[in-house]
Design a protein around this motif. Structure first.
Motif, PDB file in Angstrom:
ATOM      1  N   LEU A 115      39.413  53.682  41.907  1.00  0.00           N
ATOM      2  CA  LEU A 115      40.824  53.925  41.608  1.00  0.00           C
ATOM      3  C   LEU A 115      41.477  54.813  42.663  1.00  0.00           C
ATOM      4  O   LEU A 115      42.574  54.503  43.159  1.00  0.00           O
ATOM      5  CB  LEU A 115      40.958  54.565  40.219  1.00  0.00           C
ATOM      6  CG  LEU A 115      40.818  53.650  39.008  1.00  0.00           C
ATOM      7  CD1 LEU A 115      40.931  54.460  37.715  1.00  0.00           C
ATOM      8  CD2 LEU A 115      41.878  52.553  39.026  1.00  0.00           C
ATOM      9  N   ALA A 116      40.813  55.904  43.015  1.00  0.00           N
ATOM     10  CA  ALA A 116      41.366  56.814  44.019  1.00  0.00           C
ATOM     11  C   ALA A 116      41.491  56.123  45.373  1.00  0.00           C
ATOM     12  O   ALA A 116      42.486  56.294  46.091  1.00  0.00           O
ATOM     13  CB  ALA A 116      40.485  58.059  44.141  1.00  0.00           C
ATOM     14  N   THR A 117      40.493  55.310  45.729  1.00  0.00           N
ATOM     15  CA  THR A 117      40.522  54.641  47.030  1.00  0.00           C
ATOM     16  C   THR A 117      41.607  53.584  47.086  1.00  0.00           C
ATOM     17  O   THR A 117      42.290  53.436  48.112  1.00  0.00           O
ATOM     18  CB  THR A 117      39.150  54.009  47.310  1.00  0.00           C
ATOM     19  OG1 THR A 117      38.135  55.008  47.191  1.00  0.00           O
ATOM     20  CG2 THR A 117      39.112  53.425  48.702  1.00  0.00           C
ATOM     21  N   ILE A 118      41.791  52.830  46.003  1.00  0.00           N
ATOM     22  CA  ILE A 118      42.846  51.819  45.992  1.00  0.00           C
ATOM     23  C   ILE A 118      44.223  52.472  46.112  1.00  0.00           C
ATOM     24  O   ILE A 118      45.082  52.012  46.878  1.00  0.00           O
ATOM     25  CB  ILE A 118      42.737  50.967  44.710  1.00  0.00           C
ATOM     26  CG1 ILE A 118      41.475  50.094  44.756  1.00  0.00           C
ATOM     27  CG2 ILE A 118      43.967  50.087  44.540  1.00  0.00           C
ATOM     28  CD1 ILE A 118      41.181  49.363  43.469  1.00  0.00           C
ATOM     29  N   MET A 119      44.430  53.552  45.354  1.00  0.00           N
ATOM     30  CA  MET A 119      45.713  54.251  45.458  1.00  0.00           C
ATOM     31  C   MET A 119      45.952  54.768  46.868  1.00  0.00           C
ATOM     32  O   MET A 119      47.035  54.582  47.449  1.00  0.00           O
ATOM     33  CB  MET A 119      45.747  55.414  44.464  1.00  0.00           C
ATOM     34  CG  MET A 119      45.732  55.017  43.013  1.00  0.00           C
ATOM     35  SD  MET A 119      45.717  56.473  41.919  1.00  0.00           S
ATOM     36  CE  MET A 119      45.473  55.703  40.332  1.00  0.00           C
ATOM     37  N   ALA A 120      44.960  55.429  47.434  1.00  0.00           N
ATOM     38  CA  ALA A 120      45.119  55.999  48.773  1.00  0.00           C
ATOM     39  C   ALA A 120      45.313  54.908  49.824  1.00  0.00           C
ATOM     40  O   ALA A 120      46.122  55.066  50.750  1.00  0.00           O
ATOM     41  CB  ALA A 120      43.891  56.850  49.121  1.00  0.00           C
ATOM     42  N   THR A 121      44.615  53.787  49.694  1.00  0.00           N
ATOM     43  CA  THR A 121      44.739  52.718  50.677  1.00  0.00           C
ATOM     44  C   THR A 121      46.108  52.064  50.620  1.00  0.00           C
ATOM     45  O   THR A 121      46.706  51.746  51.661  1.00  0.00           O
ATOM     46  CB  THR A 121      43.638  51.668  50.456  1.00  0.00           C
ATOM     47  OG1 THR A 121      42.352  52.307  50.509  1.00  0.00           O
ATOM     48  CG2 THR A 121      43.698  50.583  51.510  1.00  0.00           C
ATOM     49  N   VAL A 122      46.633  51.842  49.402  1.00  0.00           N
ATOM     50  CA  VAL A 122      47.966  51.240  49.274  1.00  0.00           C
ATOM     51  C   VAL A 122      49.019  52.143  49.899  1.00  0.00           C
ATOM     52  O   VAL A 122      49.895  51.679  50.658  1.00  0.00           O
ATOM     53  CB  VAL A 122      48.271  50.960  47.795  1.00  0.00           C
ATOM     54  CG1 VAL A 122      49.733  50.565  47.613  1.00  0.00           C
ATOM     55  CG2 VAL A 122      47.363  49.858  47.253  1.00  0.00           C
ATOM     56  N   VAL A 123      48.959  53.442  49.614  1.00  0.00           N
ATOM     57  CA  VAL A 123      49.936  54.375  50.202  1.00  0.00           C
ATOM     58  C   VAL A 123      49.776  54.431  51.716  1.00  0.00           C
ATOM     59  O   VAL A 123      50.767  54.462  52.459  1.00  0.00           O
ATOM     60  CB  VAL A 123      49.771  55.777  49.573  1.00  0.00           C
ATOM     61  CG1 VAL A 123      50.705  56.774  50.245  1.00  0.00           C
ATOM     62  CG2 VAL A 123      50.061  55.728  48.079  1.00  0.00           C
ATOM     63  N   LEU A 172      43.973  60.453  35.990  1.00  0.00           N
ATOM     64  CA  LEU A 172      44.594  61.619  36.619  1.00  0.00           C
ATOM     65  C   LEU A 172      43.724  62.159  37.750  1.00  0.00           C
ATOM     66  O   LEU A 172      44.215  62.515  38.831  1.00  0.00           O
ATOM     67  CB  LEU A 172      44.845  62.701  35.573  1.00  0.00           C
ATOM     68  CG  LEU A 172      45.415  64.018  36.109  1.00  0.00           C
ATOM     69  CD1 LEU A 172      46.787  63.793  36.721  1.00  0.00           C
ATOM     70  CD2 LEU A 172      45.490  65.069  35.006  1.00  0.00           C
ATOM     71  N   ILE A 173      42.423  62.229  37.503  1.00  0.00           N
ATOM     72  CA  ILE A 173      41.514  62.699  38.556  1.00  0.00           C
ATOM     73  C   ILE A 173      41.570  61.781  39.764  1.00  0.00           C
ATOM     74  O   ILE A 173      41.604  62.231  40.919  1.00  0.00           O
ATOM     75  CB  ILE A 173      40.080  62.796  37.996  1.00  0.00           C
ATOM     76  CG1 ILE A 173      40.028  63.774  36.825  1.00  0.00           C
ATOM     77  CG2 ILE A 173      39.101  63.212  39.081  1.00  0.00           C
ATOM     78  CD1 ILE A 173      38.702  63.784  36.095  1.00  0.00           C
ATOM     79  N   ALA A 174      41.589  60.461  39.506  1.00  0.00           N
ATOM     80  CA  ALA A 174      41.680  59.505  40.606  1.00  0.00           C
ATOM     81  C   ALA A 174      43.003  59.644  41.352  1.00  0.00           C
ATOM     82  O   ALA A 174      43.050  59.514  42.587  1.00  0.00           O
ATOM     83  CB  ALA A 174      41.511  58.084  40.071  1.00  0.00           C
ATOM     84  N   ALA A 175      44.105  59.900  40.617  1.00  0.00           N
ATOM     85  CA  ALA A 175      45.414  60.054  41.265  1.00  0.00           C
ATOM     86  C   ALA A 175      45.435  61.274  42.176  1.00  0.00           C
ATOM     87  O   ALA A 175      45.987  61.228  43.283  1.00  0.00           O
ATOM     88  CB  ALA A 175      46.507  60.161  40.200  1.00  0.00           C
ATOM     89  N   VAL A 176      44.831  62.365  41.734  1.00  0.00           N
ATOM     90  CA  VAL A 176      44.777  63.573  42.575  1.00  0.00           C
ATOM     91  C   VAL A 176      43.949  63.312  43.825  1.00  0.00           C
ATOM     92  O   VAL A 176      44.333  63.690  44.944  1.00  0.00           O
ATOM     93  CB  VAL A 176      44.212  64.753  41.761  1.00  0.00           C
ATOM     94  CG1 VAL A 176      44.027  65.970  42.659  1.00  0.00           C
ATOM     95  CG2 VAL A 176      45.128  65.090  40.602  1.00  0.00           C
ATOM     96  N   LEU A 177      42.799  62.662  43.652  1.00  0.00           N
ATOM     97  CA  LEU A 177      41.961  62.348  44.809  1.00  0.00           C
ATOM     98  C   LEU A 177      42.664  61.383  45.767  1.00  0.00           C
ATOM     99  O   LEU A 177      42.572  61.527  46.986  1.00  0.00           O
ATOM    100  CB  LEU A 177      40.636  61.755  44.344  1.00  0.00           C
ATOM    101  CG  LEU A 177      39.704  62.699  43.572  1.00  0.00           C
ATOM    102  CD1 LEU A 177      38.522  61.917  42.995  1.00  0.00           C
ATOM    103  CD2 LEU A 177      39.196  63.811  44.482  1.00  0.00           C
ATOM    104  N   GLY A 178      43.377  60.398  45.210  1.00  0.00           N
ATOM    105  CA  GLY A 178      44.102  59.467  46.067  1.00  0.00           C
ATOM    106  C   GLY A 178      45.277  60.113  46.778  1.00  0.00           C
ATOM    107  O   GLY A 178      45.582  59.786  47.934  1.00  0.00           O
ATOM    108  N   LEU A 179      45.945  61.065  46.096  1.00  0.00           N
ATOM    109  CA  LEU A 179      47.091  61.745  46.702  1.00  0.00           C
ATOM    110  C   LEU A 179      46.691  62.580  47.901  1.00  0.00           C
ATOM    111  O   LEU A 179      47.469  62.741  48.846  1.00  0.00           O
ATOM    112  CB  LEU A 179      47.773  62.632  45.651  1.00  0.00           C
ATOM    113  CG  LEU A 179      49.031  63.394  46.085  1.00  0.00           C
ATOM    114  CD1 LEU A 179      50.144  62.425  46.436  1.00  0.00           C
ATOM    115  CD2 LEU A 179      49.474  64.368  45.006  1.00  0.00           C
TER     116      LEU A 179
END
Length: 351
Positions: A115-123, A172-179
């Motif tokens: 989840l964190a990696t997908i969010m970070a990669t999209v951004v 939420l944890i994944a969102a923080v890591l992705g951010l």
């Protein structure tokens, strides 16, 4: 091609004839493009890394059928038991099965990691490709934004955000890591996009009046797949390490079972170094997952870098021919040498 002809005067002349290729061209399909895109994973290193990652994914998906016990079930008459047939990796200080905790912990690690990696990669794709394609103040503003997030200390920010919640969910944890993990990928994609925007095929697409989204999605992104894949792997490595670090220091509640919480409870109950079965398996799983991601990244680097790709192909070709790739002098194998070796082989003598 030219053919000689003769005029009425008598001097031969040459008439140019255009050679027309009548061979039908192979039509490009979705599956052929997908095969070319996945060629980066045909490397043996990437294949080994994908196999290890696939094993972890299967364990996470089928955790209820693989784990022999409930990971939170307590067996107070079997505390701190070493590995046995009953408990494959022993038990904790309150009789919990370590193997079951390890299996269910794999699910938490992979869910947060992906989840964190997908969010970070999209951004990173949105910011990096847009900043590389545009010019002027728009590009500089997006570049400055990525620079700001690049220097933000990730671990303290994750600790502050996670500590504000009683029981933070995995999303939420994944969102923080992705951010906190998209900025480096955006910088790399911006630099690569800046080198692509002046290529002939991009200029031709713009001259034909192609809209911006089509130029980026159809013309640019296929040429950035290798860079995106490498950024994806690196971001996932950082996300997994960030999650286990937060769990080990106790920021994430112990109800979110993962490999870091196993290490946290082992450290809190003085398992080091006597009760090795409590902390060694979790540490090995973290290391093995890191090795799989590193192997995948090595294969992608070899695919992206032409020098590494040619060197790897040359080494594999030498191995197939039975040559020593580590020899100081390169062995030259001619047809006569191969025929002599075949004639001297035991099979030929027997025949």
């Amino acid at each position: 091609m030219t053919i000689p002809t003769s005029t009425g005067v008598g001097t031969p002349e040459t008439v140019a004839v255009l050679a027309v290729d009548t061979k039908p061209r192979k039509k490009t399909t979705f599956w052929s493009q997908l095969k070319v895109s996945l060629a980066m994973f045909s490397n043996p290193k990437s294949a080994a890394g994908l196999i290890i990652m696939g094993v972890f994914i299967l364990v996470a998906v089928f955790a209820p059928w693989i784990a022999p016990y409930d990971p939170n079930a307590q067996h107070l008459n079997e505390t701190l038991q070493p590995p046995s047939f009953t408990h494959l990796l022993g038990t904790t200080h309150i009789g919990q099965d370590v193997f079951s905790q390890l299996v269910y912990g794999t699910r938490g690690v992979l869910v947060v990691g992906f989840l964190a990696t997908i969010m970070a990669t999209v951004v990173a794709i949105i910011v990096g490709v847009t900043a590389g394609y545009l010019r002027g103040w728009k590009s500089e503003s997006l570049s400055a934004l990525s620079n700001v997030f690049l220097v933000i200390p990730g671990l303290p920010l994750m600790i502050i955000v996670a500590s504000q919640f009683q029981d933070p969910p995995l999303a939420l944890i994944a969102a923080v890591l992705g951010l906190t993990g998209w900025a480096w990928g955006a910088r790399v994609l911006r630099a690569q996009t800046m080198s692509l925007r002046n290529r002939d095929f991009i200029q031709a697409a713009r001259a034909n009046g192609e809209p911006l989204y089509r130029v980026i999605l159809v013309e640019m992104l296929p040429n950035l797949l290798a860079i995106i894949a490498s950024s994806f792997v690196g971001t996932m490595t950082a996300a997994v390490l960030g999650l286990t670090t937060l769990a080990f220091i106790g920021v994430i509640p112990v109800s979110n079972l993962n490999w870091g919480t196993i290490l946290f409870w082992a450290q809190q109950n003085n398992a080091f170094p006597d009760y090795w079965w409590w902390y060694v398996p979790a540490g090995l799983c973290i290391a093995l997952l890191g090795v799989s991601l590193a192997l995948i990244n090595f294969g992608i680097d070899e695919y992206v870098n032409p020098r590494l790709r040619s060197a790897g192909e040359r080494a594999r070709a030498m191995k197939r021919k039975g040559m020593n790739i580590n020899a100081a002098v390169t062995q030259v194998r001619t047809e006569s040498t191969a025929a002599a070796q075949a004639a001297a082989s035991p099979e030929s003598n027997t025949a």
